[in-house]
Design an enzyme around this catalytic site. Structure first.
Site, PDB file in Angstrom:
ATOM      1  CB  THR A  80       5.866   1.243  21.839  1.00 12.18           C
ATOM      2  OG1 THR A  80       5.352   2.574  21.660  1.00 12.18           O
ATOM      3  CG2 THR A  80       7.259   1.310  22.440  1.00 12.18           C
ATOM      4  CG  ASP A  95     -11.665 -12.104   3.787  1.00 13.46           C
ATOM      5  OD1 ASP A  95     -10.686 -12.559   3.189  1.00 13.46           O
ATOM      6  OD2 ASP A  95     -11.868 -12.256   5.004  1.00 13.46           O
ATOM      7  CD  GLU A 143       5.595  -3.980   9.545  1.00 11.11           C
ATOM      8  OE1 GLU A 143       6.422  -4.487  10.339  1.00 11.11           O
ATOM      9  OE2 GLU A 143       4.376  -4.104   9.683  1.00 11.11           O
TER      10      GLU A 143
END
Length: 461
Positions: free
Chosen positions: A393, A321, A362
């Protein structure tokens, strides 16, 4: 709190040593009766032990030792397979016990810091209704609801999805799971779980209590082994009267030490029986069934029964999925794509600068990629004069830096484009197709405008 997969093969000395007590406990006939082949071997080993004590010979003791080793090895193979599953559960339990919580006493919504106090407690000591605070880089100690704040949360340890999710108070995005990690900002969580009923507790119960249900093939093989065992047992039992008859028959005098006045010795009969019955298959049958579930557990996949593992062998197409199920838990930057006449080196320089204040996986990967691909050394925030860094943030979904009259931002494409428009700028025409192409291929959309007017960034040197 991600549990480390438990490895180790059957011949791992440490695993063998830890599993030996369990293997010895399985010598109990009340446990071994489920495996009739090995039960007969154990009965034979006990019988030969008595014979070896009453009439000790080197042959008798060698046979006795080999029979006991056969039974112990069969139990050891099963104990090792079960032990690795228990070790995986122990790893999860240890990670849960080591999680620390910052519990707030006297906290009420909107209260200032001087109206409540904070104490550090172990995660398992949290009770339903406790209030805890979790900041960037910390593990959420238990299942609950966010009652104050908004944060980006890494739930890959639980869901397998690599993309962080936003959790905030109110609405349908307030639920958080124990064991997940806050990547940015600060949230206050009200614990909703009861002790021993968290998601991690249920996962531990699944690992420890995996149903050892026999598969159809295993049941059929057990029936075959039982039938062969009965046939060979009857054949061996008939040898004793035949040997006595042959010994006493007129004119027949076999010259063998195995036949005495009472016929064939008991040790020889037991040895023959063990050699005839399918001992090896019976010894490894249980271990083979458990080993399938164990190999999945090592890859953090829970198999509820051996039947499920056997059914998986017939699967030739698997539909998932979401890609996070089979991808790395943390997203990583892999390429810089320039637009509007810029070079990849210029984009890498701007991307690295705007990622220095981003502590998410990241953001760190962008800094590493710029260093590895373009030789740009990571610059410390404190060593860049007159620079104002903007941390990432969950509210802004951006990070960046204001330096030398330039405003550089990195973040989600929609958030950055809105920021550019709000500052009177506009996006380059070829940004949209690039972003849509990356999104369509399953990648994440990042964009680095260099200023509020989206003018090309110059290398900062």
């Amino acid at each position: 709190m991600t549990a480390k997969p438990v490895g180790g093969g059957l011949l791992d000395p440490q695993q063998l040593w830890r599993s030996t007590p369990d293997a010895l406990r399985k010598l109990d006939p009340r446990t071994l009766w489920r495996n009739p082949v090995m039960l007969i071997v154990e009965v034979g080993a006990t019988f030969t032990t008595v014979l070896a004590i009453t009439d000790p010979t080197v042959f008798a003791w060698l046979i006795t030792i080999w029979l006991w080793l056969t039974v112990v090895f069969a139990n050891l193979a099963e104990a090792v397979a079960e032990g690795r599953g228990k070790a995986q559960a122990a790893s999860l339990r240890k990670a849960k016990q080591e999680a620390m919580a910052r519990r707030l006493l006297g906290w009420t919504e909107g209260a200032s810091a001087d109206q409540y106090r904070e104490e550090e407690v172990a995660g398992p000591q949290l009770a339903q209704g406790d209030i805890v605070v979790v900041e960037a880089g910390q593990i959420i100690p238990g299942d609950g609801d966010v009652v104050e704040g908004i944060a980006s949360v890494d739930e890959s340890a639980i869901t397998g999805e690599s993309a962080p999710v936003i959790r905030e108070s109110g609405g349908d995005r307030s639920a958080v799971t124990g064991g997940t990690k806050v990547l940015s900002d600060r949230i206050v969580v009200r614990i909703t779980q009861k002790p021993g009923e968290s998601f991690i507790d249920r996962m531990i119960a699944l690992v420890e209590g995996a149903n050892r249900q026999k598969t159809p093939n295993e049941i059929a093989l057990n029936i075959l082994l039982a039938a062969l065992t009965i046939i060979f047992l009857m054949s061996v039992v008939t040898l004793q009267p035949l040997a006595i008859f042959a010994k006493n028959y007129q004119g027949a005098a076999p010259n063998t030490e195995a036949i005495n006045a009472d016929g064939v010795t008991g040790i020889v009969l037991v040895s023959l029986l063990v050699c005839l019955i399918p001992t090896t298959i019976g010894a490894l049958l249980s271990a083979i069934g458990i080993a399938g579930m164990d190999r999945l557990v090592q890859r953090n996949v829970l198999a509820m029964s051996g039947r499920a593992v056997e059914a998986a062998g017939d699967v030739n197409t698997l539909l998932l999925d979401k890609t996070g199920t089979i991808t790395l838990g943390n997203r990583q930057a892999s390429e810089f794509l320039p637009v509007d006449g810029l070079t990849a080196a210029q984009v890498a320089d701007a991307a690295q600068l705007s990622s220095l204040a981003d502590e998410t996986p990241e953001g760190r990967s962008v800094v590493v990629l710029a260093k590895n691909e373009y030789g740009l050394r990571a610059r410390d925030e404190g060593l860049i004069p007159h620079a104002h860094f903007v941390p990432f943030t969950a509210q802004t979904r951006m990070s960046g830096v204001d330096i030398d009259g330039r405003k550089i931002r990195k973040g989600a494409a929609a958030a950055v484009m809105k920021w550019v428009r709000d500052n009177g700028g506009h996006a380059a025409a070829d940004v949209g197709p690039v972003v849509d192409g990356i999104s369509a291929s399953g990648g994440h959309r990042w964009w680095w405008p260099s200023s509020s007017t989206a003018s090309p960034p110059a290398p900062s040197g």
